[in-house]
Design an enzyme around this catalytic site. Structure first.
Site, mmCIF file in Angstrom:
data_model
loop_
_atom_site.group_PDB
_atom_site.id
_atom_site.type_symbol
_atom_site.label_atom_id
_atom_site.label_comp_id
_atom_site.label_asym_id
_atom_site.label_seq_id
_atom_site.Cartn_x
_atom_site.Cartn_y
_atom_site.Cartn_z
ATOM 1 N N HIS A 453 -11.772 44.061 39.878
ATOM 2 C CA HIS A 453 -10.944 43.826 40.897
ATOM 3 C C HIS A 453 -10.603 45.091 41.679
ATOM 4 C CE1 HIS A 453 -10.877 39.837 39.601
ATOM 5 N NE2 HIS A 453 -10.361 39.308 40.615
ATOM 6 N N GLU A 454 -10.273 45.976 41.007
ATOM 7 C CA GLU A 454 -9.835 47.389 41.466
ATOM 8 C C GLU A 454 -10.803 48.172 42.092
ATOM 9 O OE1 GLU A 454 -6.897 50.176 42.483
ATOM 10 O OE2 GLU A 454 -6.536 48.357 41.622
#
Length: 524
Positions: A453-454
């Site tokens: 996600h990052e």
């Protein structure tokens, strides 16, 4: 004189008239046993069932549902319509559709309160009632409130959506990202070549594992470098990283699955249960066709063969494509018309006042919910089903009823089924097989998800603030909290409300504000 013939059976002649039900005699004044005779006649009438329908009619008209098993007023009137027409008028009680209003049930002496009952909204009865009317009221209020917001937005900003929202002249500067995306299939071909060498015993299993690690690492680093070196738009970078992460997940599944197949076939490794015919069919070396199908299929878990549908439903497919285009345009409209004005006119949520931050988050939460729901329907339902229909992919369980999740853990198990199956198959189960505790396996699963996600957010924004990473890792304490509340309140929807609050009202709007202001600060 003629002798009378035998009486014909009732079925062969006209039906016998129904018996006339007479009212019990009323007590005469001054008679000593009149009251006793009236009570005896009334008991005979009750025992014969003559007043049963009248009591049901009274219950329906007065709201008394104590006699739940008795017929309703309308059904009794239909059943006794013949009796009312033939004997009702003669007995003086045929008014109002044949109901005998002279019965004791309709008299003032008849009791109205027959048993103890709770109010419909009391704590003991609220979950036994139907609240369809209140649900309809919520829908009407929701439509009214949103209509007011739409009118207010149009009066304040006008129509902000532009014809060049999705593509314009400045989009041409993103051509290196397009070239990078088109060159990503090189890595699956390299993984296929490694597996061919491994299955033919040309290279060892350790060498194949090392080559797969190199290919998967290069596949995720390559688009990151391209995005950082090019002055591309955030949306274009996000799409490239999103596709690159999908390819990375597929490559890991391809390498891990074939590694396990080689162990079962080449090494003669035993399993602890019987294999079905479908399991045996999937224990084979990969082919170029199976790899190509897997890379295009709406799944992240590799297997040599998949369940297939018999044909492509062309009419259904066209309808899904039309809906996909409509909802894609709707997402752009929500972003341009509602989210952008709020975000642009806001302050950094961690630097301004508390009340101002709360007001901005609440104002942003409503369009954010609509955007999120449209994204879910557009991606997980329409797009994945379109791919499945074109490829005749049979297993279309892309999501479950995550909106009913009572815990955060249940939400993550139902929200994104392709990713959930990948994590369970390639992270959770291998950790458990190697003696790692369940808690540590869950932590590792969320850690991998947080890193991905990052990457998808931080790289296109060219900042490293770890907001997305922290947002995913903070799901672990929320899982503990909602599981405790579920056990504490005996499976009520408290956890579901907490889920909606943290995801839609607080979590996502806060992340949008944090990343927007950090990106603006970087640009300025």
């Amino acid at each position: 004189m003629e002798q009378p013939g035998p009486t014909p059976p009732m079925g062969d002649s006209d039906e016998a008239p129904p018996p006339v039900r007479r009212r019990p005699p009323r007590p005469a004044r001054g008679s000593g046993g009149a009251v006793e005779r009236f009570a005896a006649a009334l008991r005979r009438r009750v025992r014969s069932g003559a007043s049963e329908a009248a009591r049901a009619s009274f219950a329906a008209d007065s709201g008394d549902e104590s006699a739940a098993g008795e017929p309703s007023s309308s059904s009794r009137r239909r059943d006794t319509s013949g009796d009312a027409s033939s004997g009702g008028r003669g007995s003086g009680g045929g008014g109002a559709g044949g109901v005998d209003f002279s019965a004791f049930t309709f008299r003032a002496a008849a009791p109205v309160h027959r048993k103890a009952k709770e109010s419909p909204l009391s704590s003991d009865a609220i979950f036994k009632q139907s609240h369809a009317g209140l649900f309809n009221l919520c829908i009407v209020v929701l439509v009214a409130v949103n209509s007011r917001l739409i009118i207010e937005n149009l009066m304040k900003y006008g129509l902000l959506i532009r014809s060049d929202f999705w593509f314009n002249a400045t989009s041409l500067r993103d051509w290196p990202l397009l070239m990078c995306c088109l060159s990503l299939p090189v890595f699956p071909l390299g993984a296929f070549a490694v597996e061919k060498l491994a299955f033919n015993n040309i290279i060892t299993d350790a060498a194949a594992t090392g080559l797969h690690i190199f290919l998967t690492t290069a596949e995720i680093v390559y688009p990151v470098l391209v995005i950082l070196m090019c002055d591309s738009a955030v949306l274009s970078g996000f799409l490239l990283m999103f596709i690159a992460c999908i390819v990375w997940l597929k490559l890991v599944s391809f390498a891990h699955t074939n590694h396990d197949i080689r162990k079962l076939i080449t090494s003669g490794k035993k399993v602890d249960n019987e294999l079905s015919a479908a399991d045996i069919d999937n224990l084979q070396a990969p082919t170029l066709g199976s790899l190509a199908y897997f890379m295009m299929a709406p799944t992240l878990c590799y297997q040599p063969s998949y369940p297939r549908t018999p044909c492509i439903r062309k009419g259904w497919l066209i309808r899904q494509i039309i809906l996909y285009l409509i909802f894609t345009g709707l997402q752009g409209f929500i972003i341009e018309q509602y989210i952008n004005p709020i975000v642009v006119n806001s302050q950094h949520p961690l630097k301004g006042g508390l009340l101002n931050a709360v007001e901005t988050v609440l104002k942003l939460s409503l369009p954010n919910v609509y955007l999120w729901l449209c994204m879910f329907y557009c991606l997980f339902h329409l797009w994945l089903n379109i791919l499945a229909e074109i490829l005749r992919f049979g297993d279309r369980e892309f999501y479950k009823d995550w909106w009913n999740a009572k815990t955060i853990d249940e939400y993550w198990r139902k929200w994104n089924m392709p990713v959930h199956k990948w994590i369970v198959r390639h992270i959770y189960f291998p950790c458990m097989r190697n003696g790692i505790s369940k808690e540590v396996a869950v932590f590792i699963s969320f850690f991998v998800s947080a890193v991905l996600h990052e990457l998808c957010v931080a790289v296109p924004c060219r900042i490293l603030k770890f907001w997305a990473f922290l947002g995913i890792m903070l799901q672990i304490p929320l899982i503990v909290l909602t599981s405790y509340l579920k056990n504490k309140f005996r499976d009520t929807m408290v956890g579901n409300m907490i889920f909606w609050f943290f995801f839609c009202i607080y979590g996502q709007p806060m992340c949008v504000l944090l990343y927007y202001h950090d990106v603006m600060n970087r640009i300025n």
